[in-house]
Write a protein that holds these residues in place. Structure first.
Motif, PDB file in Angstrom:
ATOM      1  N   ALA A  82      49.722  35.353  70.626  1.00  0.00           N
ATOM      2  CA  ALA A  82      49.683  34.615  69.359  1.00  0.00           C
ATOM      3  C   ALA A  82      49.703  33.113  69.613  1.00  0.00           C
ATOM      4  CB  ALA A  82      50.861  35.026  68.487  1.00  0.00           C
ATOM      5  N   LYS A  83      50.498  32.685  70.579  1.00  0.00           N
ATOM      6  CA  LYS A  83      50.546  31.258  70.908  1.00  0.00           C
ATOM      7  C   LYS A  83      49.208  30.797  71.491  1.00  0.00           C
ATOM      8  CE  LYS A  83      55.549  30.969  71.624  1.00  0.00           C
ATOM      9  NZ  LYS A  83      56.655  30.728  72.595  1.00  0.00           N
ATOM     10  N   LEU A  84      48.595  31.643  72.294  1.00  0.00           N
ATOM     11  CA  LEU A  84      47.285  31.310  72.842  1.00  0.00           C
ATOM     12  C   LEU A  84      46.252  31.175  71.729  1.00  0.00           C
ATOM     13  CD1 LEU A  84      45.140  30.988  75.074  1.00  0.00           C
ATOM     14  CD2 LEU A  84      45.009  33.494  75.148  1.00  0.00           C
ATOM     15  N   ALA A  85      46.271  32.099  70.775  1.00  0.00           N
ATOM     16  CA  ALA A  85      45.324  32.052  69.660  1.00  0.00           C
ATOM     17  C   ALA A  85      45.463  30.755  68.878  1.00  0.00           C
ATOM     18  CB  ALA A  85      45.540  33.254  68.744  1.00  0.00           C
ATOM     19  N   GLN A  86      46.692  30.341  68.633  1.00  0.00           N
ATOM     20  CA  GLN A  86      46.925  29.083  67.917  1.00  0.00           C
ATOM     21  C   GLN A  86      46.459  27.890  68.742  1.00  0.00           C
ATOM     22  OE1 GLN A  86      50.986  28.772  66.555  1.00  0.00           O
ATOM     23  NE2 GLN A  86      50.910  30.712  65.443  1.00  0.00           N
ATOM     24  N   TYR A  87      46.684  27.966  70.044  1.00  0.00           N
ATOM     25  CA  TYR A  87      46.267  26.887  70.946  1.00  0.00           C
ATOM     26  C   TYR A  87      44.753  26.719  70.921  1.00  0.00           C
ATOM     27  CZ  TYR A  87      45.444  24.551  75.473  1.00  0.00           C
ATOM     28  OH  TYR A  87      45.020  23.697  76.461  1.00  0.00           O
ATOM     29  N   VAL A  88      44.018  27.827  71.044  1.00  0.00           N
ATOM     30  CA  VAL A  88      42.553  27.763  71.034  1.00  0.00           C
ATOM     31  C   VAL A  88      42.057  27.294  69.669  1.00  0.00           C
ATOM     32  CG1 VAL A  88      40.426  29.098  71.259  1.00  0.00           C
ATOM     33  CG2 VAL A  88      42.341  29.530  72.814  1.00  0.00           C
ATOM     34  N   ALA A  89      42.695  27.775  68.610  1.00  0.00           N
ATOM     35  CA  ALA A  89      42.302  27.349  67.266  1.00  0.00           C
ATOM     36  C   ALA A  89      42.478  25.846  67.098  1.00  0.00           C
ATOM     37  CB  ALA A  89      43.131  28.100  66.212  1.00  0.00           C
ATOM     38  N   TYR A 104      43.342  41.244  68.506  1.00  0.00           N
ATOM     39  CA  TYR A 104      44.619  40.614  68.161  1.00  0.00           C
ATOM     40  C   TYR A 104      44.500  39.094  68.209  1.00  0.00           C
ATOM     41  CZ  TYR A 104      49.606  39.566  68.109  1.00  0.00           C
ATOM     42  OH  TYR A 104      50.840  39.060  67.772  1.00  0.00           O
ATOM     43  N   LEU A 105      43.892  38.575  69.279  1.00  0.00           N
ATOM     44  CA  LEU A 105      43.726  37.122  69.410  1.00  0.00           C
ATOM     45  C   LEU A 105      42.916  36.547  68.255  1.00  0.00           C
ATOM     46  CD1 LEU A 105      42.925  36.889  73.236  1.00  0.00           C
ATOM     47  CD2 LEU A 105      44.926  35.905  72.116  1.00  0.00           C
ATOM     48  N   ILE A 106      41.807  37.215  67.896  1.00  0.00           N
ATOM     49  CA  ILE A 106      40.941  36.688  66.849  1.00  0.00           C
ATOM     50  C   ILE A 106      41.623  36.779  65.493  1.00  0.00           C
ATOM     51  CG2 ILE A 106      38.680  36.877  65.760  1.00  0.00           C
ATOM     52  CD1 ILE A 106      38.862  35.932  68.791  1.00  0.00           C
ATOM     53  N   SER A 107      42.412  37.826  65.271  1.00  0.00           N
ATOM     54  CA  SER A 107      43.155  37.941  64.008  1.00  0.00           C
ATOM     55  C   SER A 107      44.119  36.773  63.842  1.00  0.00           C
ATOM     56  CB  SER A 107      43.912  39.269  63.965  1.00  0.00           C
ATOM     57  OG  SER A 107      43.025  40.367  63.972  1.00  0.00           O
ATOM     58  N   ARG A 108      44.854  36.459  64.899  1.00  0.00           N
ATOM     59  CA  ARG A 108      45.818  35.344  64.830  1.00  0.00           C
ATOM     60  C   ARG A 108      45.078  34.005  64.716  1.00  0.00           C
ATOM     61  NH1 ARG A 108      47.806  39.579  64.995  1.00  0.00           N
ATOM     62  NH2 ARG A 108      47.260  39.261  62.823  1.00  0.00           N
ATOM     63  N   TYR A 109      43.970  33.891  65.416  1.00  0.00           N
ATOM     64  CA  TYR A 109      43.137  32.681  65.334  1.00  0.00           C
ATOM     65  C   TYR A 109      42.657  32.472  63.901  1.00  0.00           C
ATOM     66  CZ  TYR A 109      39.012  29.673  66.192  1.00  0.00           C
ATOM     67  OH  TYR A 109      38.072  28.656  66.152  1.00  0.00           O
ATOM     68  N   GLU A 140      43.867  33.673  61.110  1.00  0.00           N
ATOM     69  CA  GLU A 140      44.991  33.371  60.220  1.00  0.00           C
ATOM     70  C   GLU A 140      45.369  31.895  60.304  1.00  0.00           C
ATOM     71  OE1 GLU A 140      47.152  37.772  60.459  1.00  0.00           O
ATOM     72  OE2 GLU A 140      48.016  36.049  61.520  1.00  0.00           O
ATOM     73  N   TYR A 141      45.379  31.379  61.537  1.00  0.00           N
ATOM     74  CA  TYR A 141      45.737  29.977  61.738  1.00  0.00           C
ATOM     75  C   TYR A 141      44.731  29.051  61.067  1.00  0.00           C
ATOM     76  CZ  TYR A 141      47.345  25.789  64.241  1.00  0.00           C
ATOM     77  OH  TYR A 141      47.834  24.550  64.547  1.00  0.00           O
ATOM     78  N   ARG A 142      43.455  29.437  61.095  1.00  0.00           N
ATOM     79  CA  ARG A 142      42.403  28.603  60.522  1.00  0.00           C
ATOM     80  C   ARG A 142      42.114  28.929  59.051  1.00  0.00           C
ATOM     81  NH1 ARG A 142      37.760  26.399  64.288  1.00  0.00           N
ATOM     82  NH2 ARG A 142      38.006  24.875  62.625  1.00  0.00           N
ATOM     83  N   LYS A 143      42.845  29.937  58.536  1.00  0.00           N
ATOM     84  CA  LYS A 143      42.668  30.367  57.139  1.00  0.00           C
ATOM     85  C   LYS A 143      41.240  30.874  56.892  1.00  0.00           C
ATOM     86  CE  LYS A 143      46.372  27.547  55.181  1.00  0.00           C
ATOM     87  NZ  LYS A 143      46.982  27.248  56.477  1.00  0.00           N
TER      88      LYS A 143
END
Length: 248
Positions: free
Chosen positions: A134-141, A205-210, A212-215
């Motif tokens: 989840a932290k990685l997804a937010q980082y990439v986003a 999972y990564l793309i779902s969190r990504y 969500e972060y980007r709405k």
């Protein structure tokens, strides 16, 4: 031979200039495939030296006349990333060697990082670390929001370290194909996400969190990335079969 050395490492100038002659016999090999990566030590400073595969005839012309070499891009892009607050090994120098007036060989030299690739923690583990993912997804986003796109963001090129208090930091390597734009399109971001991993449950999972972060719409974003991965893997399989058939 053209040699550019970071002002902070001028004392290593003579050693750096000798690398094309000492590379084969010196250092410790860390990786050897298309490119070769070695670790050297000079005056108590550990260095990573990457020698890029010799360019083909077309690339030699392109890198000489129209586009910076991979080593030059690795050096300049590392500085851009650091200026923008994204961790990457400090660029020390790069070397370009011409033959017949065209670039024939190049090297990139940087400091060493002790951070760990994400591949083992996320891909090689049956039950991957969802907090880390989840932290990685937010980082990439956030990278994409900031207009920073790693050209090959596979999980061996994104490293991490976790402090005792749980704080996680990421480090980028192999950045010579990065892109820097003020506004990255959604389609280009989705294409970039395809390269994160071939492990489907982790990627979803990564793309779902990504998303969500980007709405963004989660289901639509996951669908588009997975479709992109399907096409990528199909092209790779076709290419492999053709090589097997015609290069025997």
């Amino acid at each position: 031979m053209k040699t550019i050395v970071n002002d902070e490492f001028r004392s290593l100038g003579d050693f750096i200039k000798s690398l094309p002659e000492t590379f084969e016999s010196g250092g410790t090999t860390l990786y050897k495939a298309r490119n070769t990566v070695k670790k050297f030590t000079c005056d108590g400073i550990d260095l990573i030296v990457k020698r890029y595969k010799r360019p083909n005839a077309v690339q030699r012309v392109v890198y000489t006349l129209f586009r910076p070499s991979k080593a030059a891009r690795a050096y300049s892009y590392a500085n851009i990333l650091l200026d923008r607050g994204y961790a990457t090994p400090t660029p020390i120098a790069y070397i370009e060697i011409k033959k017949g007036g065209l670039i024939n060989e190049c090297y990139f030299i940087s400091t060493v990082t002790t951070d760990t690739p994400l591949y083992d923690a996320l891909v090689e583990t049956p039950d991957f670390d969802r907090e880390l993912a989840a932290k990685l997804a937010q980082y990439v986003a956030q990278m994409h929001i900031d207009g920073v796109m790693h050209g090959d963001p596979n999980l061996n090129n994104i490293l991490y370290n976790r402090e005792d208090d749980g704080t996680t930091h990421f480090t980028l390597i192999d950045t010579n194909r990065s892109t820097f734009k003020s506004n990255l399109s959604k389609s280009s971001c989705i294409s970039n996400l395809v390269r994160l991993t071939h492990r489907r449950d982790l990627l979803e999972y990564l793309i779902s969190r990504y998303a969500e972060y980007r709405k963004w719409d989660v289901d639509d974003t996951v669908r588009r990335v997975i479709e992109g991965l399907d096409k990528f893997e199909h092209r790779r399989e076709v290419k492999y079969r053709l090589k097997q058939k015609y290069l025997k």
